[in-house]
Design a protein around this motif. Structure first.
Motif, PDB file in Angstrom:
ATOM      1  N   ALA A  59       0.803  -1.259  -0.105  1.00  7.39           N
ATOM      2  CA  ALA A  59       0.064   0.023  -0.152  1.00  7.39           C
ATOM      3  C   ALA A  59       0.872   1.091   0.002  1.00  7.39           C
ATOM      4  CB  ALA A  59      -1.017  -0.049   1.210  1.00  7.39           C
ATOM      5  N   ASN A  60       2.132   1.148   0.299  1.00 15.68           N
ATOM      6  CA  ASN A  60       2.941   2.561   0.512  1.00 15.68           C
ATOM      7  C   ASN A  60       4.371   2.148   0.923  1.00 15.68           C
ATOM      8  OD1 ASN A  60       3.094   2.847   3.519  1.00 15.68           O
ATOM      9  ND2 ASN A  60       0.754   2.936   3.448  1.00 15.68           N
ATOM     10  N   GLY A  61       5.264   3.095   0.846  1.00 17.99           N
ATOM     11  CA  GLY A  61       6.607   2.494   1.020  1.00 17.99           C
ATOM     12  C   GLY A  61       6.995   2.696   2.468  1.00 17.99           C
ATOM     13  N   THR A  62       6.230   3.091   3.451  1.00 19.33           N
ATOM     14  CA  THR A  62       6.517   2.896   4.934  1.00 19.33           C
ATOM     15  C   THR A  62       5.740   1.388   5.345  1.00 19.33           C
ATOM     16  OG1 THR A  62       5.758   5.225   5.089  1.00 19.33           O
ATOM     17  CG2 THR A  62       5.817   3.975   7.298  1.00 19.33           C
ATOM     18  N   ASP A  63       4.691   1.180   4.808  1.00 18.94           N
ATOM     19  CA  ASP A  63       4.165  -0.263   5.039  1.00 18.94           C
ATOM     20  C   ASP A  63       5.320  -1.441   4.468  1.00 18.94           C
ATOM     21  OD1 ASP A  63       2.035   0.338   6.073  1.00 18.94           O
ATOM     22  OD2 ASP A  63       0.591  -0.392   4.738  1.00 18.94           O
ATOM     23  N   PHE A  85      19.929  10.866   8.742  1.00 18.09           N
ATOM     24  CA  PHE A  85      19.625  11.840   7.856  1.00 18.09           C
ATOM     25  C   PHE A  85      18.711  11.223   6.690  1.00 18.09           C
ATOM     26  CE2 PHE A  85      20.446  15.024   4.358  1.00 18.09           C
ATOM     27  CZ  PHE A  85      20.077  16.156   5.221  1.00 18.09           C
ATOM     28  N   THR A  86      17.423  11.315   7.069  1.00 14.93           N
ATOM     29  CA  THR A  86      16.464  10.605   5.984  1.00 14.93           C
ATOM     30  C   THR A  86      14.998  10.902   6.639  1.00 14.93           C
ATOM     31  OG1 THR A  86      15.510   8.493   5.237  1.00 14.93           O
ATOM     32  CG2 THR A  86      16.567   8.492   7.377  1.00 14.93           C
ATOM     33  N   PHE A  87      14.094  10.506   5.848  1.00 12.50           N
ATOM     34  CA  PHE A  87      12.756  10.720   5.936  1.00 12.50           C
ATOM     35  C   PHE A  87      12.334   9.695   7.155  1.00 12.50           C
ATOM     36  CE2 PHE A  87       8.117   9.754   5.036  1.00 12.50           C
ATOM     37  CZ  PHE A  87       7.489  11.026   5.552  1.00 12.50           C
ATOM     38  N   ALA A  88      11.359  10.439   8.014  1.00 12.11           N
ATOM     39  CA  ALA A  88      11.158   9.565   9.332  1.00 12.11           C
ATOM     40  C   ALA A  88      10.657   8.092   9.221  1.00 12.11           C
ATOM     41  CB  ALA A  88      10.368  10.370  10.273  1.00 12.11           C
ATOM     42  N   ALA A  89      10.030   7.881   7.984  1.00 11.95           N
ATOM     43  CA  ALA A  89       9.278   6.568   7.864  1.00 11.95           C
ATOM     44  C   ALA A  89      10.437   5.315   8.252  1.00 11.95           C
ATOM     45  CB  ALA A  89       8.744   6.242   6.354  1.00 11.95           C
ATOM     46  N   THR A  90      11.602   5.574   7.983  1.00 17.27           N
ATOM     47  CA  THR A  90      12.551   4.522   8.071  1.00 17.27           C
ATOM     48  C   THR A  90      12.638   4.225   9.627  1.00 17.27           C
ATOM     49  OG1 THR A  90      13.545   5.894   6.126  1.00 17.27           O
ATOM     50  CG2 THR A  90      14.912   4.075   7.248  1.00 17.27           C
ATOM     51  N   VAL A  91      12.666   5.256  10.392  1.00 20.08           N
ATOM     52  CA  VAL A  91      12.890   4.868  11.709  1.00 20.08           C
ATOM     53  C   VAL A  91      11.722   4.729  12.334  1.00 20.08           C
ATOM     54  CG1 VAL A  91      12.770   7.303  12.680  1.00 20.08           C
ATOM     55  CG2 VAL A  91      14.089   5.781  13.902  1.00 20.08           C
ATOM     56  N   GLU A 157      17.224  -2.287   2.041  1.00 20.76           N
ATOM     57  CA  GLU A 157      17.550  -1.258   1.087  1.00 20.76           C
ATOM     58  C   GLU A 157      16.017  -0.425   1.229  1.00 20.76           C
ATOM     59  OE1 GLU A 157      19.504  -3.528  -2.093  1.00 20.76           O
ATOM     60  OE2 GLU A 157      19.622  -1.583  -2.380  1.00 20.76           O
ATOM     61  N   ASP A 158      16.260   0.726   1.877  1.00 18.67           N
ATOM     62  CA  ASP A 158      15.008   1.681   1.653  1.00 18.67           C
ATOM     63  C   ASP A 158      15.278   2.538   0.360  1.00 18.67           C
ATOM     64  OD1 ASP A 158      13.358   3.916   1.648  1.00 18.67           O
ATOM     65  OD2 ASP A 158      13.310   4.365   3.694  1.00 18.67           O
ATOM     66  N   ASN A 159      14.589   2.168  -0.562  1.00 20.13           N
ATOM     67  CA  ASN A 159      14.577   2.687  -1.948  1.00 20.13           C
ATOM     68  C   ASN A 159      13.591   3.476  -2.656  1.00 20.13           C
ATOM     69  OD1 ASN A 159      16.231   2.902  -4.247  1.00 20.13           O
ATOM     70  ND2 ASN A 159      15.090   1.300  -5.300  1.00 20.13           N
ATOM     71  N   ALA A 160      13.077   4.140  -1.481  1.00 19.32           N
ATOM     72  CA  ALA A 160      11.872   4.952  -2.042  1.00 19.32           C
ATOM     73  C   ALA A 160      12.113   6.039  -2.875  1.00 19.32           C
ATOM     74  CB  ALA A 160      11.255   5.655  -0.617  1.00 19.32           C
ATOM     75  N   GLN A 161      13.525   6.589  -2.610  1.00 21.55           N
ATOM     76  CA  GLN A 161      14.158   7.984  -3.419  1.00 21.55           C
ATOM     77  C   GLN A 161      15.013   7.469  -4.767  1.00 21.55           C
ATOM     78  OE1 GLN A 161      15.509  10.893  -0.927  1.00 21.55           O
ATOM     79  NE2 GLN A 161      13.913  10.746   0.378  1.00 21.55           N
ATOM     80  N   PHE A 188       5.411   4.532  -4.086  1.00 20.11           N
ATOM     81  CA  PHE A 188       5.011   4.973  -5.398  1.00 20.11           C
ATOM     82  C   PHE A 188       4.383   6.283  -5.032  1.00 20.11           C
ATOM     83  CE2 PHE A 188       5.075   0.407  -6.168  1.00 20.11           C
ATOM     84  CZ  PHE A 188       6.302   0.305  -7.089  1.00 20.11           C
ATOM     85  N   PHE A 189       4.448   6.798  -3.967  1.00 29.02           N
ATOM     86  CA  PHE A 189       3.872   8.350  -3.789  1.00 29.02           C
ATOM     87  C   PHE A 189       3.896   9.044  -4.913  1.00 29.02           C
ATOM     88  CE2 PHE A 189       4.051  12.261  -1.702  1.00 29.02           C
ATOM     89  CZ  PHE A 189       2.734  12.497  -0.855  1.00 29.02           C
ATOM     90  N   PRO A 190       2.994   9.784  -5.224  1.00 31.04           N
ATOM     91  CA  PRO A 190       2.992  10.707  -6.450  1.00 31.04           C
ATOM     92  C   PRO A 190       4.184  11.151  -6.688  1.00 31.04           C
ATOM     93  CG  PRO A 190       0.847  10.803  -5.340  1.00 31.04           C
ATOM     94  CD  PRO A 190       1.857  10.306  -4.429  1.00 31.04           C
ATOM     95  N   ASP A 199      -1.532   6.484  -2.968  1.00 30.41           N
ATOM     96  CA  ASP A 199      -0.330   5.840  -2.274  1.00 30.41           C
ATOM     97  C   ASP A 199       0.045   4.408  -2.877  1.00 30.41           C
ATOM     98  OD1 ASP A 199       0.675   7.467  -0.180  1.00 30.41           O
ATOM     99  OD2 ASP A 199      -1.286   7.409   0.943  1.00 30.41           O
ATOM    100  N   GLY A 200       1.092   4.054  -2.796  1.00 29.19           N
ATOM    101  CA  GLY A 200       1.440   2.488  -3.329  1.00 29.19           C
ATOM    102  C   GLY A 200       3.087   2.615  -2.993  1.00 29.19           C
ATOM    103  N   GLY A 201       3.260   1.301  -2.943  1.00 29.21           N
ATOM    104  CA  GLY A 201       4.890   0.683  -2.272  1.00 29.21           C
ATOM    105  C   GLY A 201       4.913  -0.571  -3.010  1.00 29.21           C
TER     106      GLY A 201
HETATM  107  C1  LIG Z   1       8.649   8.519   0.754  1.00 26.44           C
HETATM  108  C2  LIG Z   1       9.648   7.725   1.743  1.00 26.44           C
HETATM  109  C3  LIG Z   1       9.112   6.597   2.420  1.00 26.44           C
HETATM  110  C4  LIG Z   1       7.797   6.297   2.474  1.00 26.44           C
HETATM  111  O1  LIG Z   1       7.066   6.197   1.549  1.00 26.44           O
HETATM  112  P1  LIG Z   1       5.458   6.341   1.755  1.00 26.44           P
HETATM  113  O2  LIG Z   1       4.984   5.687   0.349  1.00 26.44           O
HETATM  114  O3  LIG Z   1       5.174   7.734   1.755  1.00 26.44           O
HETATM  115  O4  LIG Z   1       4.861   5.608   3.029  1.00 26.44           O
HETATM  116  C5  LIG Z   1      10.233   5.830   3.061  1.00 26.44           C
HETATM  117  N1  LIG Z   1      11.568   6.087   3.120  1.00 26.44           N
HETATM  118  C6  LIG Z   1      11.964   7.193   2.377  1.00 26.44           C
HETATM  119  C7  LIG Z   1      13.532   7.681   2.281  1.00 26.44           C
HETATM  120  C8  LIG Z   1      11.062   8.007   1.871  1.00 26.44           C
HETATM  121  O5  LIG Z   1      11.535   9.178   0.850  1.00 26.44           O
END
Ligand SMILES: *Cc1c(COP(=O)(O)O)cnc(C)c1O
Length: 374
Positions: A59-63, A85-91, A157-161, A188-190, A199-201
């Motif tokens: 459903a999203n990158g955090t999930d 130094f990253t978006f908080a979702a990781t932690v 690997e947190d490959n959201a970016q 896959f956030f827009p 939302d997607g992941g």
């Molecule tokens: C965007 C992002 C996420 C979370 O993704 P969501 O789809 O918004 O839940 C996780 N980690 C990093 C580094 C991000 O940039």
């Protein structure tokens, strides 16, 4: 001049409107909103693109991060090392699962996890490392994988970016970002490089057994309807989002090229400015510029931020507070002396408009406005 936007999703959509609209209409016509054919088709297309055995949409990158950690069997008290130094979702997901987050400093030039700091943070309780491929280029995965192997740790690997980035190992082997560790995740956030319209992941792995576990976990732990073999969650990619993604995936490489071209324009324009440090690209990775982030070294970052806003140029501070200093994640275990780089980056970084639709007139205006001010 067209209005400058941080991310211009509307102009991008107009160019692919016919294809995307037809795909969405097809989902509506069939009413297969969950688990429809597009989900499976997109999954197969992405597996092929990434050269990875299994893609598990969610459903999203955090999930994706949370389910990856659940799938690896991490348990409360296990230490998980990630970048400060990253978006908080990781932690966030580390905390939610009652694992112990261990934040470490990053490299000043690439903003990615510092390998010496990583090594120093390992204890007998360490179970996993989460390198984040920040802003669009890969962390030093060869070194991360070496450390992981020496200490028997999982790598997530947190490959959201950085979806679409290529990594080259010293022996010449090439791999796509997100496919090098035990498991990789993306969003896959827009506004991400491959974004849907909601939302997607997804989770990636080459491990058959782990893939099976993860496929169950995203859908209530069910392998057979109403038989729950593991504790799972409800985290599915819906068919409309999958239809959008299937239409956009063939364009991902051209989208990365468009971002690189804008980045190159920026970097050339700032090359002779003594107060600006442009992004450094490590030689083992390509950069897909999810963000184009400068360091302003003369102490005028905040003034520049406001000056650009006053001139109709959106910009952002990614990130204004390091994770170790966020209220939610503060901990007596942390020592400020271990975070000299992140503590400095938060005062120097500024991200400029970056997307696939920037034109030369806009880039010329942005770079001139900055060079005139700084
Ligand atoms: C965007 C992002 C996420 C979370 O993704 P969501 O789809 O918004 O839940 C996780 N980690 C990093 C580094 C991000 O940039």
């Amino acid at each position: 001049m067209r209005k400058i936007q941080m991310v211009d999703l509307q102009s991008q959509y107009q160019k692919i409107k016919d294809t995307v609209d037809a795909s969405i209409q097809e989902v509506l016509n069939t009413s297969a909103y969950i688990n429809g054919p597009y989900v499976h088709e997109f999954q197969a297309d992405l597996e092929k693109y990434l050269g990875v055995k299994h893609v598990i949409p969610c459903a999203n990158g955090t999930d994706a991060l949370q389910i990856a950690m659940m799938g690896l069997g991490l348990e409360p008290g296990d230490e998980v090392i990630t970048a400060d130094f990253t978006f908080a979702a990781t932690v966030e997901v580390i905390g939610l699962l009652k694992l112990t987050p261990v934040l470490v400093d990053v490299e000043p030039d690439t903003f990615n996890i510092d390998i010496e700091a990583l090594k120093k943070a390992i204890t007998p309780k360490t179970k996993a490392i989460v390198p984040v491929h920040l802003f669009g280029q890969c962390a030093n995965m060869e070194a991360v994988l070496e450390v992981a192997e020496a200490h028997n740790l999982f790598v997530i690997e947190d490959n959201a970016q950085a979806i679409g980035a290529d990594y080259t190992f010293t022996d010449g082997t090439k791999k796509k970002a997100g496919t090098m560790g035990n498991v990789g995740t993306t969003s896959f956030f827009p506004s991400k490089n491959l974004g849907c319209y909601g939302d997607g992941g997804a989770i990636f792995t080459n491990d058959d057994e782990l893939a099976h576990t993860l496929r169950g976990m995203v859908n209530h732990g069910m392998y057979k309807r109403y038989y729950h073999d593991v504790v799972g969650v409800n985290s599915r990619l819906d068919s409309i989002q999958a239809a959008v993604l299937k239409a956009k995936l063939p364009l991902l490489d051209s989208y990365c090229d468009a971002r690189r071209k804008a980045a190159e324009y920026y970097s050339n324009a700032f090359a002779n400015n003594p107060n600006i440090i442009t992004p450094t690209i490590s030689d083992f990775t390509t950069h897909v510029f999810h963000q184009y982030t400068l360091k302003i070294t003369n102490g005028k970052r905040d003034e520049l931020h406001q000056h650009l806003l006053d001139n109709g140029i959106p910009n952002a501070i990614y990130y204004p507070v390091p994770l170790h200093a966020q209220k939610a994640y503060q901990d007596d275990r942390y020592n400020e002396a271990d975070f000299t780089v992140t503590n400095q980056l938060i005062d120097e970084v500024i991200s400029l408009p970056m997307h696939t639709e920037l034109d030369e007139e806009q880039l010329a205006f942005i770079t001139k406005t900055i060079n005139d001010f700084i």
